[in-house]
Design an enzyme around this catalytic site. Structure first.
Site, PDB file in Angstrom:
ATOM      1  N   SER A  29      -3.427  -2.251  -6.524  1.00 22.27           N
ATOM      2  CA  SER A  29      -2.562  -3.050  -7.400  1.00 22.27           C
ATOM      3  C   SER A  29      -2.879  -2.527  -8.790  1.00 22.27           C
ATOM      4  O   SER A  29      -2.001  -2.349  -9.562  1.00 22.27           O
ATOM      5  CB  SER A  29      -2.871  -4.570  -7.336  1.00 22.27           C
ATOM      6  OG  SER A  29      -2.308  -4.716  -5.965  1.00 22.27           O
ATOM      7  N   ARG A  33      -0.670  -0.640 -11.774  1.00 24.29           N
ATOM      8  CA  ARG A  33      -0.397  -1.122 -13.092  1.00 24.29           C
ATOM      9  C   ARG A  33      -1.195  -0.350 -14.261  1.00 24.29           C
ATOM     10  O   ARG A  33      -0.629  -0.164 -15.406  1.00 24.29           O
ATOM     11  CB  ARG A  33      -1.187  -2.684 -13.010  1.00 24.29           C
ATOM     12  CG  ARG A  33      -0.253  -3.449 -12.241  1.00 24.29           C
ATOM     13  CD  ARG A  33      -0.971  -4.625 -11.960  1.00 24.29           C
ATOM     14  NE  ARG A  33      -0.233  -5.653 -11.155  1.00 24.29           N
ATOM     15  CZ  ARG A  33       0.202  -5.810  -9.967  1.00 24.29           C
ATOM     16  NH1 ARG A  33      -0.069  -4.635  -9.038  1.00 24.29           N
ATOM     17  NH2 ARG A  33       0.914  -6.732  -9.518  1.00 24.29           N
ATOM     18  N   GLY A 101       6.070  -0.489  -1.841  1.00 23.22           N
ATOM     19  CA  GLY A 101       7.001  -1.640  -2.146  1.00 23.22           C
ATOM     20  C   GLY A 101       6.372  -1.940  -3.841  1.00 23.22           C
ATOM     21  O   GLY A 101       7.233  -2.184  -4.617  1.00 23.22           O
ATOM     22  N   ARG A 129      13.266  -2.558   3.232  1.00 25.00           N
ATOM     23  CA  ARG A 129      12.859  -3.812   2.528  1.00 25.00           C
ATOM     24  C   ARG A 129      13.558  -4.338   1.770  1.00 25.00           C
ATOM     25  O   ARG A 129      14.200  -3.714   0.883  1.00 25.00           O
ATOM     26  CB  ARG A 129      11.250  -3.538   2.075  1.00 25.00           C
ATOM     27  CG  ARG A 129      10.159  -2.977   3.113  1.00 25.00           C
ATOM     28  CD  ARG A 129       8.825  -2.828   2.746  1.00 25.00           C
ATOM     29  NE  ARG A 129       8.379  -3.951   2.113  1.00 25.00           N
ATOM     30  CZ  ARG A 129       7.121  -3.577   1.414  1.00 25.00           C
ATOM     31  NH1 ARG A 129       6.521  -2.613   1.207  1.00 25.00           N
ATOM     32  NH2 ARG A 129       6.488  -4.829   0.919  1.00 25.00           N
ATOM     33  N   ASP A 328      -2.160  -9.598   2.124  1.00 23.43           N
ATOM     34  CA  ASP A 328      -2.299  -8.310   2.768  1.00 23.43           C
ATOM     35  C   ASP A 328      -3.640  -8.302   3.634  1.00 23.43           C
ATOM     36  O   ASP A 328      -3.876  -7.295   4.557  1.00 23.43           O
ATOM     37  CB  ASP A 328      -2.733  -7.226   1.892  1.00 23.43           C
ATOM     38  CG  ASP A 328      -1.363  -6.816   1.077  1.00 23.43           C
ATOM     39  OD1 ASP A 328      -0.290  -7.429   1.428  1.00 23.43           O
ATOM     40  OD2 ASP A 328      -1.781  -6.465  -0.118  1.00 23.43           O
ATOM     41  N   LYS A 355       6.826  -6.995   4.729  1.00 28.86           N
ATOM     42  CA  LYS A 355       5.848  -6.113   4.173  1.00 28.86           C
ATOM     43  C   LYS A 355       6.307  -4.691   4.704  1.00 28.86           C
ATOM     44  O   LYS A 355       7.298  -4.437   5.212  1.00 28.86           O
ATOM     45  CB  LYS A 355       4.431  -6.340   4.505  1.00 28.86           C
ATOM     46  CG  LYS A 355       3.993  -7.961   3.995  1.00 28.86           C
ATOM     47  CD  LYS A 355       3.945  -7.655   2.405  1.00 28.86           C
ATOM     48  CE  LYS A 355       3.538  -8.998   1.651  1.00 28.86           C
ATOM     49  NZ  LYS A 355       3.779  -8.794   0.240  1.00 28.86           N
TER      50      LYS A 355
HETATM   51  C1  S3P Z   1       1.017  -6.571  -4.766  1.00 32.89           C
HETATM   52  C2  S3P Z   1       1.483  -7.862  -4.242  1.00 32.89           C
HETATM   53  C3  S3P Z   1       1.869  -8.118  -3.020  1.00 32.89           C
HETATM   54  C4  S3P Z   1       0.827  -7.216  -1.880  1.00 32.89           C
HETATM   55  C5  S3P Z   1       1.185  -5.998  -2.276  1.00 32.89           C
HETATM   56  C6  S3P Z   1       0.617  -5.638  -3.779  1.00 32.89           C
HETATM   57  C7  S3P Z   1       0.958  -6.169  -5.848  1.00 32.89           C
HETATM   58  O1  S3P Z   1       3.095  -8.253  -2.695  1.00 32.89           O
HETATM   59  O2  S3P Z   1       1.574  -7.495  -0.561  1.00 32.89           O
HETATM   60  O3  S3P Z   1       0.388  -5.155  -1.344  1.00 32.89           O
HETATM   61  O4  S3P Z   1       0.199  -5.261  -6.479  1.00 32.89           O
HETATM   62  O5  S3P Z   1       1.486  -6.717  -6.968  1.00 32.89           O
HETATM   63  P1  S3P Z   1       4.139  -9.297  -3.017  1.00 32.89           P
HETATM   64  O6  S3P Z   1       4.062  -9.543  -4.429  1.00 32.89           O
HETATM   65  O7  S3P Z   1       5.574  -9.054  -2.566  1.00 32.89           O
HETATM   66  O8  S3P Z   1       3.707 -10.573  -2.004  1.00 32.89           O
END
Ligand code: S3P
Length: 445
Positions: A29, A33, A101, A129, A328, A355
Site C-alpha cells: 500500500s 502511494r 486493484g 473486478r 487481506d 478481491k
Molecule cells: C488497499 C486496500 C484494500 C486491500 C488492498 C490494498 C490499499 O482494498 O484489500 O490489498 O492499499 O488501499 P479495499 O480498499 O478495496 O478494501
C-alpha cells in the site's frame, strides 16, 4: 522471480522448526502511494525499501507514462521527479495494472483530477473486478468514463475533469481504495474534499499526503468511522519515504511460525499501523506468542520487530468491525484457525468476494480439499479447528497470490503435502516468498 506464462505448481510439506530472521518486503500500500504522490509532487522523492513486486512495478510504469521521472537507483531504492498536482500528461498507450486493484483505482483517482484521457487495463482477474465503486464518486467530481467493458469494468477509458469539483463523499463500503481515489482527485479541486467512512480503513494515503505537505485532517465519525477533510490545490513537495515491511506479507511467516512445532522466528521492521494489525490482535486472542520490540516510527507510520514462537491456538470469534484492519489476512487466518482447537467464526466478510478472486469461496475450497471442516453462512466463514490438518489437497490459486502463499503455509504443518497449482502470482506482492521461507526452514519441492 517473475511470473511466466506457464503455471508453476509447488508442494509444501511438513517441516522442522522454522528459525532465524527474515526480512519481509516493503509494504505494498505504501509503495504504490509513495510512487503516486512522488509523481504528483514538485521536486525529488526518494523511496527506500520499495516493494519491487509486479503490482508496484506496474504503478511505477504508469507514473512514467503519465510524465513523471521514475528511476531505480539501487536495491529497493527509487527516485521520483514529479509533475506537480494536476500535472499529468496524456499517456501514449494504455496503462496496464496487471493484477493490482490498488494501483488501478488509486491512479484512476489521480488521473480524474487532470484534463487528460487514459485507458486503464489489467489481467483477467482485474478485468473481472468492480470499478464503479471508484468511478461513481470520480464522476461526481467531473471525470467521465467514455468507454468501458460490461458493468463498467476494465478495459476502460477515463476522461479526467477539466475543472474538478470538491465533494463530500460517504463511502458505501469500508475501502481505502475508494477513499484514496477521491482524495487523490480532490488534490486538483479547489476547496475542501471530504470522505466519510462508517468503518475506518487503512490511513496511509492521509498520513503520506500530510508528509508531502497537504493540509488534511481526520476525525472520528460514529463508533468506528472517520471523517477525512483535505484542502485542495496544495503544493506537494517531494519527500523521503522509508517503506516498512508489509504486515500483510509478514502474515505468512507469522502464521507459519505459529503452526510449525518448535518454531521461533524474528521479522524486523514490520509496520504496526493499528488499521493494519487486526490479524495480530486476533492471533493473540487465539493464544499466539507474538512479541513486539524495537518500536519506532517513520513518516507517521509505526513499525516494530516481531518475534513469533510456535503456539497452541484456540478458536475465537472475529467481529465484523475488525474486517477493514485485516481484510487481506483472512485466508491465512483461516489456515491458523484450521490448526487451532475449536471453532473460529469470522464475521462480515462480504468484501472478500471482490478481491483478486472470490476469497470467501476460495478459502473454503482450500481448507476443504485439505480435510478441514468449513462453512460459509451468509458473509461469515466458520472453520472447525481440530488441532491438526490432514492435508494432501491440490489448491487452485485463481490468479490470487494470497491463496498460493496461504496454502503453502498450510502444507508446512499438515499431515500430507499441500500442492498449489500455480505459484506465479506470488510475484505480484512477495517475489522472494519461496527463498525467504526456505531460509527459515520451510520445505517446498
Ligand atoms: C488497499 C486496500 C484494500 C486491500 C488492498 C490494498 C490499499 O482494498 O484489500 O490489498 O492499499 O488501499 P479495499 O480498499 O478495496 O478494501
Amino acid at each position: 522471480m517473475s511470473k511466466s506464462e506457464l503455471p508453476t505448481p509447488l508442494d509444501a510439506r511438513a517441516s522442522g522448526p522454522l528459525t532465524g530472521t527474515a526480512r519481509v518486503p516493503g509494504d505494498k500500500s505504501i509503495s504504490h502511494r509513495a510512487l503516486i504522490l512522488g509523481a504528483l509532487s514538485v521536486g525529488e522523492t526518494r523511496i527506500s525499501g520499495l516493494l519491487e513486486g509486479e503490482d508496484v512495478l506496474n504503478t511505477a510504469k504508469s507514473m512514467r507514462a503519465l510524465g513523471a521521472n521514475v528511476e531505480r537507483t539501487g536495491d529497493f531504492a527509487w527516485r521520483v521527479h514529479g509533475v506537480g498536482v494536476a500535472g499529468f500528461a496524456q499517456p501514449a498507450s494504455p496503462l496496464d495494472f496487471g493484477n493490482s486493484g490498488t494501483g488501478c483505482r488509486l491512479v484512476m483517482g489521480a488521473v480524474a483530477g487532470c484534463p487528460i484521457a487514459a485507458v486503464f487495463d489489467g489481467d483477467a482477474s482485474l478485468r473481472s473486478r468492480p470499478m464503479r465503486r471508484v468511478l461513481d464518486p470520480l464522476a461526481l467530481m467531473g471525470a467521465r468514463v467514455t468507454q468501458a467493458g460490461e458493468g463498467g469494468r476494465l478495459p476502460l477509458t477515463l476522461q479526467g475533469a477539466g475543472e474538478p469539483v470538491p465533494i463530500t463523499y460517504r463511502t458505501p463500503v469500508a475501502s481505502a481504495q475508494i477513499k484514496s481515489a477521491v482524495l487523490l482527485a480532490g488534490l486538483a479541486a479547489p476547496g475542501v474534499t471530504t470522505v466519510i467512512e462508517q468503518e475506518a480503513s487503512r490511513d496511509h494515503t492521509e498520513l503520506m499526503l500530510k508528509h508531502f505537505g497537504a493540509e488534511i485532517t481526520s476525525e472520528p465519525e460514529g463508533r468506528h468511522g472517520r471523517r477525512i477533510s483535505m484542502i485542495g490545490e496544495p503544493e506537494l513537495h517531494g519527500a523521503a519515504v522509508v517503506v516498512p515491511a508489509d504486515p500483510s506479507s509478514a502474515a505468512f511467516p507469522v502464521v507459519a511460525g505459529l503452526i510449525v512445532e518448535g518454531s521461533d522466528i524474528i521479522l524486523p521492521d514490520v509496520m504496526t499501523n493499528p488499521l493494519r494489525t487486526g490479524l495480530l490482535t486476533t492471533l493473540r486472542e487465539m493464544g499466539a506468542s507474538i512479541e513486539e520490540t524495537e518500536v519506532r516510527r517513520d513518516a507517521g507510520e509505526p513499525m516494530a520487530q516481531l518475534r513469533v514462537r510456535a503456539s497452541k491456538l484456540r478458536g475465537v470469534e472475529v467481529p465484523p468491525e475488525r474486517a477493514p484492519s485485516m481484510i487481506d489476512e483472512y485466508l491465512v487466518l483461516a489456515v491458523a484457525a484450521s490448526f487451532a482447537e475449536g471453532t473460529t467464526v469470522m464475521r462480515g466478510l462480504h468484501e472478500l468476494r471482490v478481491k483478486e478472486s472470490d476469497r470467501l469461496e476460495a478459502t473454503a475450497a482450500m481448507l476443504r480439499v485439505n480435510g478441514v471442516k468449513v462453512d460459509i453462512a451468509g458473509d461469515d466463514l466458520i472453520v472447525e479447528g481440530r488441532g491438526h490438518v490432514p492435508g494432501g489437497g491440490l489448491v487452485a490459486t485463481h490468479m490470487d497470490h494470497r491463496i498460493a502463499m496461504s496454502a503453502l503455509v498450510m502444507g508446512l504443518a499438515a499431515g500430507r503435502p499441500v500442492k498449489v497449482d500455480d505459484t506465479g502470482f506470488i510475484a505480484t506482492s512477495f517475489p522472494d516468498f519461496i527463498p525467504m521461507m526456505r531460509s527459515l526452514g520451510a520445505e517446498f519441492s
